[in-house]
Design an enzyme around this catalytic site. Structure first.
Site, mmCIF file in Angstrom:
data_model
loop_
_atom_site.group_PDB
_atom_site.id
_atom_site.type_symbol
_atom_site.label_atom_id
_atom_site.label_comp_id
_atom_site.label_asym_id
_atom_site.label_seq_id
_atom_site.Cartn_x
_atom_site.Cartn_y
_atom_site.Cartn_z
ATOM 1 N N ASP A 1 29.765 -46.084 24.176
ATOM 2 C CA ASP A 1 28.728 -47.050 23.810
ATOM 3 C C ASP A 1 27.380 -46.706 24.423
ATOM 4 O O ASP A 1 27.290 -45.855 25.313
ATOM 5 C CB ASP A 1 29.157 -48.472 24.226
ATOM 6 C CG ASP A 1 29.850 -48.508 25.580
ATOM 7 O OD1 ASP A 1 29.633 -47.584 26.381
ATOM 8 O OD2 ASP A 1 30.615 -49.450 25.846
ATOM 9 N N HIS A 6 37.024 -57.023 27.565
ATOM 10 C CA HIS A 6 36.438 -56.126 26.560
ATOM 11 C C HIS A 6 36.803 -54.673 26.837
ATOM 12 O O HIS A 6 37.091 -54.282 27.971
ATOM 13 C CB HIS A 6 34.916 -56.333 26.427
ATOM 14 C CG HIS A 6 34.073 -55.824 27.552
ATOM 15 N ND1 HIS A 6 32.850 -56.367 27.867
ATOM 16 C CD2 HIS A 6 34.242 -54.798 28.423
ATOM 17 C CE1 HIS A 6 32.316 -55.704 28.871
ATOM 18 N NE2 HIS A 6 33.146 -54.747 29.230
ATOM 19 N N GLU A 24 33.529 -57.241 22.496
ATOM 20 C CA GLU A 24 33.665 -58.487 23.247
ATOM 21 C C GLU A 24 34.772 -59.344 22.630
ATOM 22 O O GLU A 24 35.174 -59.108 21.481
ATOM 23 C CB GLU A 24 32.335 -59.252 23.204
ATOM 24 C CG GLU A 24 31.158 -58.480 23.806
ATOM 25 C CD GLU A 24 31.220 -58.386 25.326
ATOM 26 O OE1 GLU A 24 32.309 -58.491 25.923
ATOM 27 O OE2 GLU A 24 30.150 -58.197 25.929
ATOM 28 N N ASN A 62 36.177 -59.842 31.060
ATOM 29 C CA ASN A 62 36.520 -60.731 29.941
ATOM 30 C C ASN A 62 37.469 -60.046 28.950
ATOM 31 O O ASN A 62 37.685 -60.550 27.857
ATOM 32 C CB ASN A 62 35.247 -61.197 29.218
ATOM 33 C CG ASN A 62 34.500 -60.036 28.562
ATOM 34 O OD1 ASN A 62 34.884 -58.885 28.720
ATOM 35 N ND2 ASN A 62 33.450 -60.350 27.840
HETATM 36 C C1 F6R Z 1 31.596 -48.714 29.561
HETATM 37 C C2 F6R Z 1 32.299 -49.694 28.776
HETATM 38 C C3 F6R Z 1 32.832 -50.959 29.352
HETATM 39 C C4 F6R Z 1 33.361 -50.825 30.782
HETATM 40 C C5 F6R Z 1 33.822 -52.187 31.296
HETATM 41 C C6 F6R Z 1 34.270 -52.113 32.732
HETATM 42 O O1 F6R Z 1 31.138 -47.636 28.734
HETATM 43 O O2 F6R Z 1 32.423 -49.471 27.617
HETATM 44 O O3 F6R Z 1 33.840 -51.447 28.520
HETATM 45 O O4 F6R Z 1 34.421 -49.912 30.808
HETATM 46 O O5 F6R Z 1 32.764 -53.097 31.210
HETATM 47 O O6 F6R Z 1 33.155 -51.848 33.520
HETATM 48 P P1 F6R Z 1 33.290 -51.518 35.063
HETATM 49 O O7 F6R Z 1 34.060 -50.253 35.152
HETATM 50 O O8 F6R Z 1 31.867 -51.329 35.523
HETATM 51 O O9 F6R Z 1 33.966 -52.655 35.691
#
Ligand code: F6R
Length: 259
Positions: free
Chosen positions: A67, A138, A143, A136
């Site tokens: 992303d 995702h 989301e 959450n």
């Molecule tokens: C990052 C992404 C997100 C993260 C998720 C966890 O490219 O797509 O889905 O993997 O938000 O983030 P962290 O590792 O910072 O807790």
């Protein structure tokens, strides 16, 4: 689903690096799906270490990031493109031309999302997709409520994600939209490598692994994948109910490999 509960976040990174290294050894031109965020940082540090020791080469590897924020160009200090350069690309022998991140600053983000999806397909698909999990539930920026059949597209970030993304960056006006691989795009990868560490992830991990398959927890879609490895530290695994079974599987695995 292959669930590993290891003793520490460091052990999670080493095991994840072993899995990446095995793939790269078998297939030196493998296509890796990458994530940004905190979780994979220790894995990337371990991959850099092995690359600099000459144990692992990325010279023929192609990468696809999950992303990118909408409206953010590759040189923006908060772009995922920049984050990947800082945490991996600049430190290993990967060809920058082989590293792909959606162009968040594209004048036509809808077309950019479609062409990113087409590029992944045209290159032959992703061999191993690395995933973190949001608090959450995702994955990517899919989301809660995201279609399990979604493809790369523009998504609005949830308030919870916006809050999490601003943590430690008080001056960063995080964009509220992003281009993200869809859940079906992620599930197309030949294998998934899901990492989670720390107590903040315990509820999302339990919902993803042992809750119902539901768009309300996008990470639960990994239950559909025939080759998903999940590596956790004890804090992230704390809310799981089937821990006893995962430990039994681990014992059986060790018995098999010691033969
Ligand atoms: C990052 C992404 C997100 C993260 C998720 C966890 O490219 O797509 O889905 O993997 O938000 O983030 P962290 O590792 O910072 O807790």
């Amino acid at each position: 689903m292959d669930v590993w509960i290891l003793e520490s976040a460091e052990a999670v990174a080493v095991k994840a690096a072993d899995i990446c290294a095995d793939l790269i050894q078998q297939k030196p031109d493998a296509r890796l799906g990458l994530a940004t965020g905190t979780t994979p940082q220790a894995l990337y540090a371990e991959l850099i270490r092995r690359n600099q020791l000459g144990h692992l080469s990325f010279s023929r590897i192609e990468t696809f990031n999950l992303d990118e924020y909408l409206g953010v160009g590759p040189q923006h200090p908060q772009s995922f493109q920049q984050a990947m350069r800082n945490s991996l690309f600049a430190h290993v022998d990967v060809d920058p031309a082989n590293t792909h991140v959606p162009a968040g600053d594209s004048p036509d983000p809808v077309a950019e999302a479609a062409s990113y999806e087409a590029l992944i397909k045209a290159r032959g698909g992703i061999d191993l997709q690395i995933l973190g999990i949001g608090r959450n539930g995702h994955i990517g920026f899919n989301e809660p409520g995201s279609s399990l059949g979604s493809r790369t597209r523009v998504k609005t970030l949830s308030r919870a994600t916006l809050r999490d993304n601003r943590l430690g960056k008080p001056d960063f006006e995080a964009p509220i939209m992003a281009i993200t691989m869809g859940i079906a795009t992620i599930l197309d990868a030949k294998a998934l490598l899901v990492l989670a560490t720390g107590e903040a992830k315990a509820a999302a991990v339990a919902a993803a692994l042992e809750g119902p398959l539901t768009a309300s927890c996008p990470a639960s879609a990994i239950q559909l994948h025939p080759d998903a490895t999940v590596i956790l530290d004890p804090a992230a695994a704390a809310d799981l109910r089937l821990t006893d079974y995962y430990e039994l599987v681990d014992q059986a695995r060790r018995r098999l490999t010691s033969r």
